[in-house]
Design a protein around this motif. Structure first.
Motif, PDB file in Angstrom:
ATOM      1  N   UNK A  74       0.836  -1.200   0.000  1.00 17.24           N
ATOM      2  CA  UNK A  74       0.000   0.000   0.000  1.00 17.24           C
ATOM      3  C   UNK A  74       0.873   1.253   0.000  1.00 17.24           C
ATOM      4  N   UNK A  75       1.942   1.228   0.779  1.00 19.31           N
ATOM      5  CA  UNK A  75       2.845   2.366   0.801  1.00 19.31           C
ATOM      6  C   UNK A  75       3.478   2.618  -0.554  1.00 19.31           C
ATOM      7  N   UNK A  76       3.896   1.555  -1.213  1.00 20.58           N
ATOM      8  CA  UNK A  76       4.496   1.689  -2.546  1.00 20.58           C
ATOM      9  C   UNK A  76       3.501   2.309  -3.517  1.00 20.58           C
ATOM     10  N   UNK A  77       2.273   1.806  -3.518  1.00 18.14           N
ATOM     11  CA  UNK A  77       1.276   2.279  -4.482  1.00 18.14           C
ATOM     12  C   UNK A  77       0.714   3.649  -4.123  1.00 18.14           C
ATOM     13  N   UNK A  78       0.895   4.072  -2.860  1.00 19.23           N
ATOM     14  CA  UNK A  78       0.494   5.425  -2.464  1.00 19.23           C
ATOM     15  C   UNK A  78       1.608   6.436  -2.731  1.00 19.23           C
ATOM     16  N   UNK A  79       2.739   5.939  -3.232  1.00 22.51           N
ATOM     17  CA  UNK A  79       3.859   6.825  -3.523  1.00 22.51           C
ATOM     18  C   UNK A  79       4.797   7.055  -2.356  1.00 22.51           C
ATOM     19  N   UNK A  80       4.594   6.330  -1.265  1.00 21.27           N
ATOM     20  CA  UNK A  80       5.444   6.493  -0.079  1.00 21.27           C
ATOM     21  C   UNK A  80       6.433   5.329  -0.005  1.00 21.27           C
ATOM     22  N   UNK A  81       7.362   5.298  -0.934  1.00 22.27           N
ATOM     23  CA  UNK A  81       8.357   4.222  -0.954  1.00 22.27           C
ATOM     24  C   UNK A  81       9.242   4.248   0.295  1.00 22.27           C
ATOM     25  N   UNK A  82       9.711   5.430   0.752  1.00 17.11           N
ATOM     26  CA  UNK A  82      10.510   5.439   1.991  1.00 17.11           C
ATOM     27  C   UNK A  82       9.760   4.834   3.168  1.00 17.11           C
ATOM     28  N   UNK A  83       8.467   5.143   3.288  1.00 19.45           N
ATOM     29  CA  UNK A  83       7.682   4.573   4.374  1.00 19.45           C
ATOM     30  C   UNK A  83       7.557   3.069   4.255  1.00 19.45           C
ATOM     31  N   UNK A 221      12.969 -16.400   3.826  1.00 17.66           N
ATOM     32  CA  UNK A 221      11.742 -15.940   3.178  1.00 17.66           C
ATOM     33  C   UNK A 221      11.718 -14.414   3.082  1.00 17.66           C
ATOM     34  N   UNK A 222      12.214 -13.734   4.117  1.00 16.23           N
ATOM     35  CA  UNK A 222      12.258 -12.274   4.097  1.00 16.23           C
ATOM     36  C   UNK A 222      13.246 -11.779   3.045  1.00 16.23           C
ATOM     37  N   UNK A 223      14.372 -12.454   2.914  1.00 16.50           N
ATOM     38  CA  UNK A 223      15.343 -12.070   1.894  1.00 16.50           C
ATOM     39  C   UNK A 223      14.747 -12.212   0.496  1.00 16.50           C
ATOM     40  N   UNK A 224      14.034 -13.331   0.285  1.00 18.57           N
ATOM     41  CA  UNK A 224      13.396 -13.542  -1.010  1.00 18.57           C
ATOM     42  C   UNK A 224      12.341 -12.471  -1.275  1.00 18.57           C
ATOM     43  N   UNK A 225      11.545 -12.139  -0.257  1.00 20.56           N
ATOM     44  CA  UNK A 225      10.525 -11.115  -0.417  1.00 20.56           C
ATOM     45  C   UNK A 225      11.129  -9.746  -0.686  1.00 20.56           C
ATOM     46  N   UNK A 226      12.198  -9.415   0.034  1.00 18.01           N
ATOM     47  CA  UNK A 226      12.853  -8.127  -0.172  1.00 18.01           C
ATOM     48  C   UNK A 226      13.452  -8.039  -1.569  1.00 18.01           C
ATOM     49  N   UNK A 227      14.003  -9.151  -2.038  1.00 16.23           N
ATOM     50  CA  UNK A 227      14.554  -9.169  -3.398  1.00 16.23           C
ATOM     51  C   UNK A 227      13.475  -8.944  -4.437  1.00 16.23           C
ATOM     52  N   UNK A 228      12.316  -9.589  -4.235  1.00 20.95           N
ATOM     53  CA  UNK A 228      11.201  -9.405  -5.161  1.00 20.95           C
ATOM     54  C   UNK A 228      10.694  -7.961  -5.116  1.00 20.95           C
ATOM     55  N   UNK A 229      10.678  -7.368  -3.919  1.00 19.52           N
ATOM     56  CA  UNK A 229      10.247  -5.977  -3.788  1.00 19.52           C
ATOM     57  C   UNK A 229      11.202  -5.054  -4.534  1.00 19.52           C
ATOM     58  N   UNK A 230      12.500  -5.318  -4.432  1.00 21.75           N
ATOM     59  CA  UNK A 230      13.484  -4.492  -5.139  1.00 21.75           C
ATOM     60  C   UNK A 230      13.267  -4.566  -6.647  1.00 21.75           C
ATOM     61  N   UNK A 231      12.974  -5.757  -7.149  1.00 24.66           N
ATOM     62  CA  UNK A 231      12.703  -5.912  -8.575  1.00 24.66           C
ATOM     63  C   UNK A 231      11.450  -5.135  -8.984  1.00 24.66           C
ATOM     64  N   UNK A 232      10.437  -5.200  -8.132  1.00 20.61           N
ATOM     65  CA  UNK A 232       9.179  -4.520  -8.447  1.00 20.61           C
ATOM     66  C   UNK A 232       9.369  -3.000  -8.461  1.00 20.61           C
ATOM     67  N   UNK A 233      10.104  -2.494  -7.492  1.00 24.18           N
ATOM     68  CA  UNK A 233      10.364  -1.055  -7.444  1.00 24.18           C
ATOM     69  C   UNK A 233      11.149  -0.606  -8.675  1.00 24.18           C
ATOM     70  N   UNK A 234      12.099  -1.413  -9.079  1.00 28.77           N
ATOM     71  CA  UNK A 234      12.876  -1.085 -10.279  1.00 28.77           C
ATOM     72  C   UNK A 234      11.986  -1.073 -11.508  1.00 28.77           C
ATOM     73  N   UNK A 235      11.044  -2.020 -11.591  1.00 32.95           N
ATOM     74  CA  UNK A 235      10.117  -2.072 -12.721  1.00 32.95           C
ATOM     75  C   UNK A 235       9.235  -0.824 -12.760  1.00 32.95           C
ATOM     76  N   UNK A 236       8.735  -0.422 -11.589  1.00 32.18           N
ATOM     77  CA  UNK A 236       7.883   0.773 -11.520  1.00 32.18           C
ATOM     78  C   UNK A 236       8.662   2.011 -11.942  1.00 32.18           C
ATOM     79  N   UNK A 237       9.875   2.142 -11.431  1.00 37.94           N
ATOM     80  CA  UNK A 237      10.689   3.317 -11.748  1.00 37.94           C
ATOM     81  C   UNK A 237      11.036   3.351 -13.231  1.00 37.94           C
TER      82      UNK A 237
END
Length: 255
Positions: A74-83, A221-237
């Motif tokens: 929700x934070x990512x899609x609201x534009x609050x990536x730092x949060x 599992x957290x490392x895998x999730x964080x890696x997927x999040x990094x990929x998603x953020x890169x795709x959005x940017x």
């Protein structure tokens, strides 16, 4: 959504992920997915970014849990990536604290395996001064530990003197050993709770081993999730950069 982007109906996205169409709608409403485009008749139209978002959320969910994963997306899609990233940091910090507590428990078990100071041969419970002398601490330390809820000695009728039984002496010794290793009182609390809950050092040792395996699994599992999040953020940017370039090109053509 650009003309060349893949177009998915809710049912298409549901089939790709093994979910129901209602769950897909719920995810969009909750902010797990970015807002979908709509047809003239009001039907949702999803794209590749929604497929990526869903894949990211499910990876985060396995490591961070559904509540934290939802808040991050929700934070990512609201534009609050730092949060959103702050929530990730907080989850890792919490896991670290759990590891600290587990390490304290392991050290406590090792300490309990060492020879204990000789307890006076008497049938009555010990008083606070006797326990302090036995451990080599001040009576004020025992009272501080009691005020923190780590010790709960009984009280003698009439005099109200504290009475330390064998389990109380064991707990006081454990606290003293861990305090000497610079553990905070709040970090010692789960060690005592675990020992009291399991009933013996052997049972607690088994529980610690199981807990250690669970924490290791969650870390992965957290490392895998964080890696997927990094990929998603890169795709959005990257998508935003492309859109900005296209808008700039259209502006040039319109001049």
């Amino acid at each position: 959504m650009t003309n060349h982007e893949v177009r998915l109906r809710p049912v298409d996205l549901a089939r790709l992920s093994g979910l129901s169409t209602q769950q897909i709608r719920n995810y969009e409403d909750a902010g797990v997915l970015p807002p979908a485009a709509r047809t003239e008749s009001g039907y949702r139209v999803f794209g590749d970014v929604h497929r990526r978002a869903l894949r990211t959320y499910r990876a985060l969910q396995r490591g961070y849990g559904p509540v934290a994963a939802t808040s991050v997306m929700r934070g990512v899609h609201d534009g609050d990536v730092p949060g959103a990233l702050a929530l990730v940091d907080a989850a890792h910090a919490s896991l670290h604290e759990q590891r600290v507590a587990l390490r304290a428990t392991r050290e406590a078990l090792e300490s309990l395996a060492r020879p204990a100071p000789a307890v006076p041969a008497r049938t009555a419970d010990l008083r606070v001064g006797e326990v302090a002398a036995l451990l080599g601490v001040r009576t004020s330390a025992l009272r501080v530990w009691e005020s923190a809820g780590l010790l709960t000695p009984a009280r003698e009728r009439g005099t109200r003197y504290r009475q330390y039984g064998p389990a109380d002496v064991r707990d006081a010794r454990l606290i003293h050993l861990l305090r000497r290793s610079h553990y905070l009182l709040e970090q010692i609390r789960p060690v005592l709770e675990g020992l009291r809950r399991e009933g013996s050092t052997e049972a607690l040792r088994a529980a610690v081993a199981t807990r250690g395996e669970a924490l290791a699994g969650r870390t992965r599992a957290m490392l895998a999730g964080a890696g997927r999040l990094a990929e998603y953020l890169e795709h959005i940017e990257q998508a935003e950069r492309v859109e900005e370039a296209e808008q700039a090109e259209l502006s040039e053509e319109g001049r």
